[in-house]
Write an enzyme that holds these catalytic residues in place. Structure first.
Site, short mmCIF file in Angstrom:
data_model
loop_
_atom_site.label_atom_id
_atom_site.label_comp_id
_atom_site.label_asym_id
_atom_site.label_seq_id
_atom_site.Cartn_x
_atom_site.Cartn_y
_atom_site.Cartn_z
N HIS A 1 -9.78 -79.89 8.32
CA HIS A 1 -9.34 -80.08 7.02
C HIS A 1 -9.12 -81.54 6.48
CE1 HIS A 1 -6.94 -75.98 7.76
NE2 HIS A 1 -8.33 -75.96 7.58
N VAL B 1 -4.23 -83.05 9.98
CA VAL B 1 -4.82 -84.21 9.20
C VAL B 1 -4.31 -85.48 9.76
CG1 VAL B 1 -5.19 -82.81 7.34
CG2 VAL B 1 -3.10 -83.95 7.39
N GLY C 1 5.79 -68.16 19.12
CA GLY C 1 5.74 -67.16 18.25
C GLY C 1 4.44 -66.69 18.18
#
Ligand SMILES: [Zn+2]
Length: 264
Positions: free
Chosen positions: A109, A93, A236
């Site tokens: 978003h 955002v 990750g």
């Protein structure tokens, strides 16, 4: 990744990992402390919660405005300029893709710089709301010590009980940052535009997101279902890894910069 993307045009889906090099912490990154996200229900039903949110947002907002795009954002803008990247779908955002020069950006978003009245629907800029919050809380920010920047313009502060919330200057209704909270859906037309952008490409590149939320993961599932190869760059594991043709376990910025050197 270069082999996968060479000669293709593609959309890019980005998340918090793209903005960590701009100093915005990724609360879902491998080294991050656990964080409970605020829900839409909490925001609208609990005035104390709302007061706390706005107080933190009041402090965090000014940091968000001074945050600058990093090499990863600039790399994507450059790839778009060269006609390789078709556009960016971001879960962030922070508006850093826009500020880096990306032309076609879908802020999935929403973004931090817009506030909406939940009653009459009027949209305000965050700067307009800032003036009102400043007037209502003249000494507030001066009292704040330890500040930390968060993806949703939060700043961590302790005492927020005396904070006065601004309401809608048009109708007196409740104001809410025009950001999609947990418990809310991404507006349909925005989802539609994002699917169109993905479908216009011959591959999908995902950068800096663990794809924890379905609002992002669905594009990876969609691309995979359509037989479109998916490349993922993230530190990750991500929920999209089983669907990826290529996965680079690494930082978004350096990988995207490397791609600008090797593609087209
Ligand atoms: Zn209103």
């Amino acid at each position: 990744m270069v082999e996968l993307l060479a000669g293709k045009k593609f959309a890019v889906l980005t998340g918090a990992g793209v903005s960590t090099d701009s100093g915005i912490p990724d609360y879902r990154g491998p080294d991050s402390p656990p964080r409970t996200p605020m829900t839409y229900q909490q925001f609208v039903s609990d005035e104390g919660f709302r007061r706390h949110y706005w107080a933190r947002n009041h402090v965090g907002w000014r940091h968000m405005r001074t945050t600058v795009p990093n090499a990863g954002h600039r790399a994507l803008a450059e790839l778009e300029e060269r006609g390789i990247v078709l556009g960016v779908i971001t879960q962030n955002v922070d508006l850093l893709h826009e500020r880096a020069g990306s032309k076609r950006v879908i802020d999935l978003h929403g973004h931090y710089n817009e506030v909406k009245c939940l009653n009459c629907g009027t949209l305000f800029t965050r700067a307009q709301v800032h003036e009102r919050l400043d007037a209502l809380n003249p000494r507030f920010t001066a009292d704040v010590g330890d500040v930390e920047i968060a993806p949703d313009a939060d700043a961590v502060i302790a005492a927020t009980e005396s904070f006065v919330i601004a309401d809608c200057p048009v109708c007196g209704g409740m104001l809410k940052p025009n950001i999609v909270y947990f418990g809310e859906n991404v507006p349909k037309e925005r989802v539609h535009a994002a699917f169109e952008l993905v479908d216009a490409g011959q591959a999908l590149l995902v950068a800096g997101t663990s794809l924890t939320v379905m609002s992002g993961l669905r594009f990876v599932r969609h691309a995979h279902r359509e037989g479109m190869p998916v490349g993922i760059v993230n530190r990750g594991t991500t929920r999209g890894d089983p669907l990826a043709a290529v996965k680079v376990d690494g930082g978004a910025s350096e990988t995207l910069v490397a791609l600008t050197r090797s593609l087209g």
